[in-house]
Scaffold this active site. Structure first.
Site, PDB file in Angstrom:
ATOM      1  N   HIS A 111       0.810  -1.209   0.000  1.00 23.62           N
ATOM      2  CA  HIS A 111       0.000   0.000   0.000  1.00 23.62           C
ATOM      3  C   HIS A 111       0.855   1.276   0.000  1.00 23.62           C
ATOM      4  O   HIS A 111       1.558   1.567   0.971  1.00 23.62           O
ATOM      5  CB  HIS A 111      -0.916  -0.019   1.233  1.00 23.62           C
ATOM      6  CG  HIS A 111      -1.868   1.129   1.306  1.00 23.62           C
ATOM      7  ND1 HIS A 111      -1.502   2.371   1.759  1.00 23.62           N
ATOM      8  CD2 HIS A 111      -3.172   1.221   0.950  1.00 23.62           C
ATOM      9  CE1 HIS A 111      -2.545   3.180   1.701  1.00 23.62           C
ATOM     10  NE2 HIS A 111      -3.566   2.510   1.220  1.00 23.62           N
ATOM     11  N   ASP A 112       0.829   2.012  -1.124  1.00 20.44           N
ATOM     12  CA  ASP A 112       1.391   3.369  -1.212  1.00 20.44           C
ATOM     13  C   ASP A 112       2.876   3.465  -0.855  1.00 20.44           C
ATOM     14  O   ASP A 112       3.318   4.486  -0.322  1.00 20.44           O
ATOM     15  CB  ASP A 112       0.608   4.331  -0.317  1.00 20.44           C
ATOM     16  CG  ASP A 112      -0.784   4.633  -0.840  1.00 20.44           C
ATOM     17  OD1 ASP A 112      -1.227   3.966  -1.790  1.00 20.44           O
ATOM     18  OD2 ASP A 112      -1.437   5.548  -0.299  1.00 20.44           O
TER      19      ASP A 112
ATOM     20  N   ARG B 220      -8.880  14.825  -7.163  1.00 18.74           N
ATOM     21  CA  ARG B 220      -8.318  14.801  -5.807  1.00 18.74           C
ATOM     22  C   ARG B 220      -9.352  15.162  -4.757  1.00 18.74           C
ATOM     23  O   ARG B 220      -9.319  14.661  -3.625  1.00 18.74           O
ATOM     24  CB  ARG B 220      -7.129  15.761  -5.730  1.00 18.74           C
ATOM     25  CG  ARG B 220      -6.337  15.643  -4.433  1.00 18.74           C
ATOM     26  CD  ARG B 220      -4.947  16.190  -4.584  1.00 18.74           C
ATOM     27  NE  ARG B 220      -4.224  16.194  -3.311  1.00 18.74           N
ATOM     28  CZ  ARG B 220      -3.646  15.125  -2.759  1.00 18.74           C
ATOM     29  NH1 ARG B 220      -3.736  13.958  -3.378  1.00 18.74           N
ATOM     30  NH2 ARG B 220      -3.004  15.209  -1.612  1.00 18.74           N
TER      31      ARG B 220
ATOM     32  N   LYS C 176      -4.704   4.709  -7.375  1.00 17.65           N
ATOM     33  CA  LYS C 176      -5.451   4.935  -6.136  1.00 17.65           C
ATOM     34  C   LYS C 176      -5.744   6.428  -5.955  1.00 17.65           C
ATOM     35  O   LYS C 176      -4.873   7.272  -6.116  1.00 17.65           O
ATOM     36  CB  LYS C 176      -4.623   4.404  -4.964  1.00 17.65           C
ATOM     37  CG  LYS C 176      -5.229   4.550  -3.599  1.00 17.65           C
ATOM     38  CD  LYS C 176      -4.434   3.709  -2.613  1.00 17.65           C
ATOM     39  CE  LYS C 176      -4.814   4.018  -1.189  1.00 17.65           C
ATOM     40  NZ  LYS C 176      -4.266   5.331  -0.761  1.00 17.65           N
TER      41      LYS C 176
ATOM     42  N   HIS D 128      -2.503   4.393  10.043  1.00 19.08           N
ATOM     43  CA  HIS D 128      -3.789   4.836  10.575  1.00 19.08           C
ATOM     44  C   HIS D 128      -4.683   5.462   9.510  1.00 19.08           C
ATOM     45  O   HIS D 128      -5.831   5.797   9.800  1.00 19.08           O
ATOM     46  CB  HIS D 128      -3.582   5.823  11.732  1.00 19.08           C
ATOM     47  CG  HIS D 128      -3.135   7.187  11.316  1.00 19.08           C
ATOM     48  ND1 HIS D 128      -1.863   7.460  10.874  1.00 19.08           N
ATOM     49  CD2 HIS D 128      -3.809   8.376  11.275  1.00 19.08           C
ATOM     50  CE1 HIS D 128      -1.752   8.744  10.577  1.00 19.08           C
ATOM     51  NE2 HIS D 128      -2.925   9.319  10.817  1.00 19.08           N
TER      52      HIS D 128
END
Length: 223
Positions: A41-42, A93, A127, A158
Site C-alpha cells: 500500500h502506497d 483529488r 489509487k 492509521h
C-alpha cells in the site's frame, strides 16, 4: 506539499506484536495460500522520503515487505500495489486537497521505492482515496482470482492501511494487517491502528507469521 519528516520510533522485528494491546478478535482466522493476496500500500517515494530508512520503523518494514513479496511470488499468490498518480486534477483529488494540499507532483515522487519495484506480473492499482478499494478494481480483481483474504502492508497505518482493512472487511474479505509490515506517523498512531483493526475488522499478524504461511507450500514440497 512535502510530507513532514517522521521521527524514528522503535519497532522490534522480534516482538512486533508487543505494540498490540488488544487481543485479535479474529484469532481463529489463518492465512490460506489458496485464498490470500498481498497488498503493498502506497510504498512510493513521496511517502517514504519522510522516514529515515536506516532506522525503525522503515528499516524493519522495507525488508519485511520485500520478503513477503518474494514469498508471495514463489507461492503464486497475487501481489497488488496501490499507487497514487502525480499532478492530480482538483476534480479527481477532491477533499484530499483540503487536508494534504496538491500531493505528489512528479513521476519520481510517484514511483514505488526501488527496493520494492513491481515486476511485470504484479498488479498496479491507481489509487485516489485513502482506501485501496475506493475507485479501483481491487474488489473485482480479488473476486476474479478467487481470493477472499488480503495481507496488508505499507503506509500510512492509521490512514490507508486501516481504511483498506475496514473496506476489505465490509466486502467479506478477511484482512490480515502485518504489524511490522506497516509504518505510521508515530508509535502511538501505529499502536492505535493495530488495536483498532484487531478489535473491529481484521487480524493483526507478525511478518514472520505471514511469511511462514506464504512459504507453507514450499515446506510441504520439501517434506
Amino acid at each position: 506539499m512535502p510530507i513532514p519528516a517522521i521521527a524514528p520510533y522503535p519497532l522490534s522485528s522480534s516482538e512486533p506484536l508487543a505494540l498490540l494491546s488488544t487481543p485479535n478478535t479474529a484469532e481463529h482466522w489463518n492465512i490460506d495460500l489458496n485464498r490470500c493476496a498481498l497488498l503493498v500500500h502506497d510504498m512510493q517515494n513521496y511517502f517514504i522520503e519522510a522516514y529515515d530508512r536506516n532506522q525503525a520503523p522503515m528499516a524493519t518494514v522495507l525488508p519485511n515487505i520485500q520478503a513477503l513479496i518474494s514469498a508471495a511470488d514463489d507461492a503464486e499468490v497475487p501481489v497488488f500495489y496501490s499507487v497514487q498518480p502525480p499532478e492530480q486534477k482538483t476534480a479527481r483529488r477532491g477533499l484530499l486537497s483540503d487536508f494534504w494540499g496538491k500531493g505528489m507532483q512528479t513521476t519520481q515522487d510517484a514511483q514505488v521505492v526501488e527496493e520494492l519495484t513491481p515486476l511485470p506480473h504484479h498488479h498496479l492499482l491507481t489509487k485516489w482515496r485513502y482506501s485501496a478499494f475506493e475507485r479501483t478494481d481491487l474488489r473485482q480483481a480479488l473476486a476474479f482470482e478467487g481470493r477472499d483474504q488480503l495481507i496488508i502492508t505499507g503506509v500510512y497505518g492509521h490512514m490507508g492501511c486501516q481504511v483498506s482493512a475496514v473496506d476489505a472487511f465490509m466486502n467479506d474479505i478477511q484482512p490480515f494487517l502485518v504489524a511490522d509490515g506497516i509504518a505510521d506517523f508515530s508509535a502511538e498512531d501505529h499502536q492505535r491502528t493495530l488495536n483498532w483493526v484487531a478489535a473491529r475488522c481484521g487480524k493483526v499478524v507478525a511478518a514472520n507469521e505471514a511469511l511462514n504461511a506464504l512459504q507453507a507450500r514450499t515446506h510441504e514440497v520439501r517434506l
